[in-house]
Design an enzyme around this catalytic site. Structure first.
Site, mmCIF file in Angstrom:
data_model
loop_
_atom_site.group_PDB
_atom_site.id
_atom_site.type_symbol
_atom_site.label_atom_id
_atom_site.label_comp_id
_atom_site.label_asym_id
_atom_site.label_seq_id
_atom_site.Cartn_x
_atom_site.Cartn_y
_atom_site.Cartn_z
ATOM 1 N N LYS A 4 1.291 -4.144 2.146
ATOM 2 C CA LYS A 4 0.832 -2.743 2.189
ATOM 3 C C LYS A 4 0.732 -2.268 3.640
ATOM 4 O O LYS A 4 1.068 -1.112 3.949
ATOM 5 C CB LYS A 4 -0.530 -2.590 1.491
ATOM 6 C CG LYS A 4 -0.513 -2.797 -0.013
ATOM 7 C CD LYS A 4 0.324 -1.777 -0.771
ATOM 8 C CE LYS A 4 -0.307 -0.400 -0.804
ATOM 9 N NZ LYS A 4 0.479 0.519 -1.688
ATOM 10 N N THR B 235 -4.397 0.976 0.822
ATOM 11 C CA THR B 235 -5.617 0.238 0.499
ATOM 12 C C THR B 235 -6.449 -0.066 1.740
ATOM 13 O O THR B 235 -5.896 -0.187 2.844
ATOM 14 C CB THR B 235 -5.235 -1.090 -0.199
ATOM 15 O OG1 THR B 235 -6.380 -1.930 -0.277
ATOM 16 C CG2 THR B 235 -4.162 -1.855 0.574
ATOM 17 N N ASP B 236 -7.747 -0.246 1.533
ATOM 18 C CA ASP B 236 -8.614 -0.672 2.649
ATOM 19 C C ASP B 236 -8.344 -2.124 3.043
ATOM 20 O O ASP B 236 -8.793 -2.579 4.095
ATOM 21 C CB ASP B 236 -10.094 -0.473 2.291
ATOM 22 C CG ASP B 236 -10.557 -1.242 1.062
ATOM 23 O OD1 ASP B 236 -9.739 -1.946 0.432
ATOM 24 O OD2 ASP B 236 -11.756 -1.141 0.714
ATOM 25 N N GLU B 237 -7.613 -2.867 2.187
ATOM 26 C CA GLU B 237 -7.403 -4.297 2.465
ATOM 27 C C GLU B 237 -6.556 -4.521 3.718
ATOM 28 O O GLU B 237 -6.552 -5.614 4.274
ATOM 29 C CB GLU B 237 -6.793 -4.983 1.241
ATOM 30 C CG GLU B 237 -7.662 -4.781 0.012
ATOM 31 C CD GLU B 237 -7.347 -5.706 -1.156
ATOM 32 O OE1 GLU B 237 -6.730 -6.752 -0.951
ATOM 33 O OE2 GLU B 237 -7.742 -5.345 -2.274
ATOM 34 N N ALA C 213 3.797 3.378 -6.520
ATOM 35 C CA ALA C 213 4.493 2.173 -7.008
ATOM 36 C C ALA C 213 4.298 1.011 -6.048
ATOM 37 O O ALA C 213 4.554 1.128 -4.853
ATOM 38 C CB ALA C 213 5.982 2.468 -7.181
ATOM 39 N N TYR D 70 -0.353 -9.593 -0.223
ATOM 40 C CA TYR D 70 -0.451 -8.217 -0.727
ATOM 41 C C TYR D 70 -0.816 -7.244 0.387
ATOM 42 O O TYR D 70 -0.119 -6.252 0.623
ATOM 43 C CB TYR D 70 -1.486 -8.135 -1.866
ATOM 44 C CG TYR D 70 -1.938 -6.711 -2.165
ATOM 45 C CD1 TYR D 70 -1.058 -5.787 -2.719
ATOM 46 C CD2 TYR D 70 -3.241 -6.296 -1.861
ATOM 47 C CE1 TYR D 70 -1.470 -4.472 -2.969
ATOM 48 C CE2 TYR D 70 -3.653 -4.998 -2.110
ATOM 49 C CZ TYR D 70 -2.763 -4.085 -2.660
ATOM 50 O OH TYR D 70 -3.161 -2.792 -2.899
HETATM 51 P P1 NAD Z 1 -0.619 -1.043 -10.911
HETATM 52 O O1 NAD Z 1 -0.214 -2.449 -10.618
HETATM 53 O O2 NAD Z 1 -1.534 -0.768 -12.055
HETATM 54 O O3 NAD Z 1 0.681 -0.129 -11.129
HETATM 55 C C1 NAD Z 1 1.817 -0.226 -10.339
HETATM 56 C C2 NAD Z 1 2.903 0.628 -10.966
HETATM 57 O O4 NAD Z 1 4.068 0.573 -10.103
HETATM 58 C C3 NAD Z 1 3.351 0.118 -12.340
HETATM 59 O O5 NAD Z 1 3.508 1.213 -13.217
HETATM 60 C C4 NAD Z 1 4.699 -0.526 -12.056
HETATM 61 O O6 NAD Z 1 5.591 -0.502 -13.167
HETATM 62 C C5 NAD Z 1 5.215 0.317 -10.900
HETATM 63 N N1 NAD Z 1 6.202 -0.382 -10.073
HETATM 64 C C6 NAD Z 1 6.088 -1.641 -9.543
HETATM 65 N N2 NAD Z 1 7.203 -1.948 -8.861
HETATM 66 C C7 NAD Z 1 8.018 -0.866 -8.934
HETATM 67 C C8 NAD Z 1 9.306 -0.570 -8.411
HETATM 68 N N3 NAD Z 1 9.985 -1.468 -7.664
HETATM 69 N N4 NAD Z 1 9.841 0.645 -8.655
HETATM 70 C C9 NAD Z 1 9.170 1.564 -9.403
HETATM 71 N N5 NAD Z 1 7.970 1.325 -9.945
HETATM 72 C C10 NAD Z 1 7.391 0.125 -9.706
HETATM 73 O O7 NAD Z 1 -1.235 -0.508 -9.547
HETATM 74 P P2 NAD Z 1 -2.491 0.435 -9.294
HETATM 75 O O8 NAD Z 1 -3.718 -0.381 -9.345
HETATM 76 O O9 NAD Z 1 -2.366 1.646 -10.131
HETATM 77 O O10 NAD Z 1 -2.257 0.813 -7.749
HETATM 78 C C11 NAD Z 1 -1.468 1.943 -7.397
HETATM 79 C C12 NAD Z 1 -1.369 2.016 -5.894
HETATM 80 O O11 NAD Z 1 -2.671 2.091 -5.327
HETATM 81 C C13 NAD Z 1 -0.701 0.784 -5.265
HETATM 82 O O12 NAD Z 1 0.116 1.215 -4.209
HETATM 83 C C14 NAD Z 1 -1.872 -0.028 -4.729
HETATM 84 O O13 NAD Z 1 -1.490 -0.795 -3.606
HETATM 85 C C15 NAD Z 1 -2.853 1.073 -4.359
HETATM 86 N N6 NAD Z 1 -4.260 0.677 -4.405
HETATM 87 C C16 NAD Z 1 -4.802 0.192 -5.548
HETATM 88 C C17 NAD Z 1 -6.154 -0.139 -5.580
HETATM 89 C C18 NAD Z 1 -6.804 -0.637 -6.836
HETATM 90 O O14 NAD Z 1 -8.016 -0.937 -6.811
HETATM 91 N N7 NAD Z 1 -6.119 -0.724 -7.971
HETATM 92 C C19 NAD Z 1 -6.939 -0.023 -4.430
HETATM 93 C C20 NAD Z 1 -6.337 0.467 -3.259
HETATM 94 C C21 NAD Z 1 -5.004 0.822 -3.272
HETATM 95 P P1 TYD Z 2 -9.593 -7.773 -7.752
HETATM 96 O O1 TYD Z 2 -9.979 -6.930 -8.918
HETATM 97 O O2 TYD Z 2 -8.481 -8.754 -7.916
HETATM 98 O O3 TYD Z 2 -9.338 -6.795 -6.522
HETATM 99 P P2 TYD Z 2 -9.091 -7.149 -4.944
HETATM 100 O O4 TYD Z 2 -8.735 -8.568 -4.810
HETATM 101 O O5 TYD Z 2 -7.963 -6.232 -4.618
HETATM 102 O O6 TYD Z 2 -10.371 -6.811 -4.250
HETATM 103 O O7 TYD Z 2 -10.863 -8.597 -7.293
HETATM 104 C C1 TYD Z 2 -12.064 -7.952 -6.921
HETATM 105 C C2 TYD Z 2 -13.006 -9.022 -6.422
HETATM 106 O O8 TYD Z 2 -13.359 -9.868 -7.524
HETATM 107 C C3 TYD Z 2 -12.374 -9.945 -5.392
HETATM 108 O O9 TYD Z 2 -13.376 -10.307 -4.430
HETATM 109 C C4 TYD Z 2 -11.951 -11.156 -6.179
HETATM 110 C C5 TYD Z 2 -12.991 -11.227 -7.287
HETATM 111 N N1 TYD Z 2 -12.533 -11.769 -8.584
HETATM 112 C C6 TYD Z 2 -13.282 -12.777 -9.214
HETATM 113 O O10 TYD Z 2 -14.313 -13.255 -8.686
HETATM 114 N N2 TYD Z 2 -12.839 -13.236 -10.418
HETATM 115 C C7 TYD Z 2 -11.707 -12.757 -11.027
HETATM 116 O O11 TYD Z 2 -11.333 -13.226 -12.129
HETATM 117 C C8 TYD Z 2 -10.974 -11.724 -10.370
HETATM 118 C C9 TYD Z 2 -9.715 -11.162 -10.998
HETATM 119 C C10 TYD Z 2 -11.438 -11.258 -9.148
#
Ligand code: NAD
Ligand code: TYD
Length: 369
Positions: A166, A136-138, A87, A162
Site C-alpha cells: 500500500k 491505510t494508516d498501516e 481494489a 500488505y
Molecule cells: P476487500 O478485500 O473487502 O475488497 C477488495 C476488492 O477488490 C474485492 O472486491 C476484490 O474482488 C477487488 N480486487 C482485488 N484485486 C483486484 C484486481 N486485481 N482488479 C480488480 N479488483 C480487484 O477490501 P476492503 O476491506 O473493502 O478495502 C478496500 C480498500 O481500503 C483497500 O485498498 C484497502 O487497502 C483499504 N483499507 C481497508 C481497511 C479495512 O479496515 N478494511 C483499512 C484501511 C484501508
Molecule cells: P485485522 O482485522 O486482520 O486488521 P489489521 O491487521 O489490518 O489491523 O486485525 C485487527 C487486529 O486483530 C490485529 O491486531 C490482528 C488481530 N487479530 C486477532 O487477534 N485475531 C484474529 O483472528 C484476527 C483476524 C486479527
C-alpha cells in the site's frame, strides 16, 4: 478551480468498503453514473451489490485493474471523470503467507490504473478529473503507547508485505500528481468495520465464531490497539474528499476509537450473550453458541501465536480532514458494534454462503495452525 464528480469508476466496488461506498454515494442522489470495476477475487462478492441492478445509474464491469487496456476502455465507454480506487488485496495475514499477489494488485495494479487515467484524462487537452486512492494508516508503521497519533507528514515505515504494497501504491499516486499533474487525492484510514466485511477480519470473524461456538483466536496478548472506524463514517469521508479535497493532498481519516483487540473481543462476547439471553429464537438459530448452552462466550477466547511483525498500535490524527473537509466520525465504537451485530444477525444467509465457499479453506491454511 473546484471539481464536481459526476461519473464514477469504483475499483474494488464488490468488496467490503467499496460496496458500502457505492450504496452510500447512490443514496445521496444525483444522476451521475457509478460503474463498479472488480475482478471478483475471493473478497469480491456480487451479493454485496445485490439490489443495485434496478438503478439505471449503476453498472458492473468484471475486470482486473492490472489490465490497462480494459480500464481505458471502461473510462471511455462510461465518460468517467472520477476514479475511486479501493481494489486491493487487503488482509495482512494473507500477505504474510503469500506476498506476490499483494505486489501484483496493490503496486502494479495501481500503476496500471494510473497509466490508464493519465492516458485518458491528460492526453491532449486535459479533461476535468479526479483520481482518489483509498489507503491505510498501516503505511506509517507502529506506535508506542505514548506516541502522538499518525498525521499526514508522519514518515512511512510499513512492517507487513500488505502495508509495504500500500505504501508503494501511495508513492506512485503522489508521483503521478507531482510529475504529470494528475489530480489525485489520498485518504489513509484506520481499521474499518460494519456490514459486508469478509469474515477473515477480526470483528466479523469473532462475531460469527461466537454464534457457531468456535474458538476466538486472539493473537499474542491481545493488547494491540487499533482505531476502529465505522464503515459508513469512512464512506462519508471519501465523499467529502471527492467534493472538497484539494488535488495532490493526503487526508487521514480515523474513528476516534482507539481500542485494544481483547476489549473488542470481550465486548462482542458480552453483547452477543445478552442478545441471545433475551431472544429464544436466536438461541434456537444458534444452538452451538455458548449462550444457548448455558455458558458464556468469553470461554471461547483462545490466545494463539502472535502475527509476525505485528504492529502494536495505530492511532489517527484527523484534524486536517476536519479542518479542510468538515469530517468528523459520528458512530461510537459501542454503537457501531451494536449495528454490526444487528446486520450480521439479519444477514446470516450472506455469511453462511461465504463459510461454504472460501472461509473454511482459509482457516485451514492459516499460519496460526
Ligand atoms: P476487500 O478485500 O473487502 O475488497 C477488495 C476488492 O477488490 C474485492 O472486491 C476484490 O474482488 C477487488 N480486487 C482485488 N484485486 C483486484 C484486481 N486485481 N482488479 C480488480 N479488483 C480487484 O477490501 P476492503 O476491506 O473493502 O478495502 C478496500 C480498500 O481500503 C483497500 O485498498 C484497502 O487497502 C483499504 N483499507 C481497508 C481497511 C479495512 O479496515 N478494511 C483499512 C484501511 C484501508
Ligand atoms: P485485522 O482485522 O486482520 O486488521 P489489521 O491487521 O489490518 O489491523 O486485525 C485487527 C487486529 O486483530 C490485529 O491486531 C490482528 C488481530 N487479530 C486477532 O487477534 N485475531 C484474529 O483472528 C484476527 C483476524 C486479527
Amino acid at each position: 478551480m473546484s471539481f464536481v464528480p459526476r461519473n464514477l469508476l469504483v475499483t474494488g466496488g464488490a468488496g467490503f468498503i467499496g460496496a458500502n461506498f457505492v450504496r452510500h454515494w447512490l443514496a445521496r442522489g444525483g444522476d451521475g453514473r457509478v460503474v463498479v470495476y472488480d475482478a471478483l477475487t475471493y473478497a469480491g462478492n456480487p451479493a454485496n451489490l445485490a439490489g443495485l441492478d434496478a438503478d439505471p445509474r449503476y453498472a458492473f464491469l468484471h475486470g482486473d485493474i492490472c489490465d490497462e487496456a480494459a480500464v481505458r476502455a471502461a473510462l471511455e465507454a462510461h465518460a468517467i471523470d472520477t476514479i475511486v480506487h479501493f481494489a486491493a488485496e487487503s488482509h495482512v495475514d494473507r500477505s504474510i503467507l503469500g506476498p506476490d499477489e499483494f505486489i501484483r494488485t496493490n503496486v502494479l495494479g495501481t500503476h496500471a490504473l494510473l497509466k490508464a487515467a493519465k492516458a485518458h484524462w491528460l492526453a491532449g487537452a486535459a479533461r476535468p478529473h479526479r483520481f482518489h486512492h483509498v489507503s491505510t494508516d498501516e503505511v506509517y508503521g507502529s506506535l508506542a503507547p505514548q506516541d502522538p497519533p499518525f498525521h499526514e507528514a508522519t514518515p512511512y515505515a510499513p512492517n507487513s508485505p500488505y502495508s509495504a504494497s500500500k505504501a508503494g501504491s501511495d508513492h506512485l499516486v503522489r508521483a503521478y500528481h507531482e510529475t504529470y499533474g494528475l489530480a489525485t487525492t489520498i485518504t489513509n484510514c484506520s481499521n474499518n468495520y460494519g456490514p459486508y466485511q469478509f469474515p477473515e477480519k477480526l470483528i466479523p470473524l469473532v462475531l460469527i465464531n461466537i454464534l457457531q461456538g468456535q474458538p476466538l483466536p486472539v493473537y499474542g496478548d491481545g493488547l494491540q490497539i487499533r482505531d476502529w472506524l465505522y464503515v459508513e463514517d469512512h464512506c462519508r469521508a471519501i465523499a467529502l474528499a471527492l467534493e472538497r479535497g484539494r488535488a495532490g493532498e493526503v487526508y487521514n481519516v480515523g474513528g476516534n476509537a482507539e481500542t485494544a483487540n481483547l476489549t473488542i473481543v470481550r465486548t462482542l462476547c458480552a453483547l452477543i450473550d445478552r442478545r441471545l439471553a433475551a431472544a429464544p429464537a436466536l438461541r434456537a438459530a444458534y444452538p452451538q453458541s455458548p449462550a444457548a448452552r448455558g455458558g458464556r462466550a468469553l470461554e471461547l477466547i483462545t490466545h494463539v501465536r502472535d502475527r509476525p511483525g505485528h504492529d502494536r498500535r495505530y492511532a489517527i490524527d484527523f484534524r486536517k480532514a476536519a479542518r479542510e473537509l468538515g469530517y468528523a466520525p459520528s458512530v461510537s465504537i459501542e454503537h457501531g458494534l451494536e449495528r454490526t451485530i444487528d446486520w450480521y444477525l439479519a444477514h446470516a444467509e450472506w455469511w453462511r454462503a461465504l463459510l461454504g465457499r472460501d472461509y473454511a479453506a482459509w482457516v485451514a491454511t492459516n499460519y496460526r495452525r
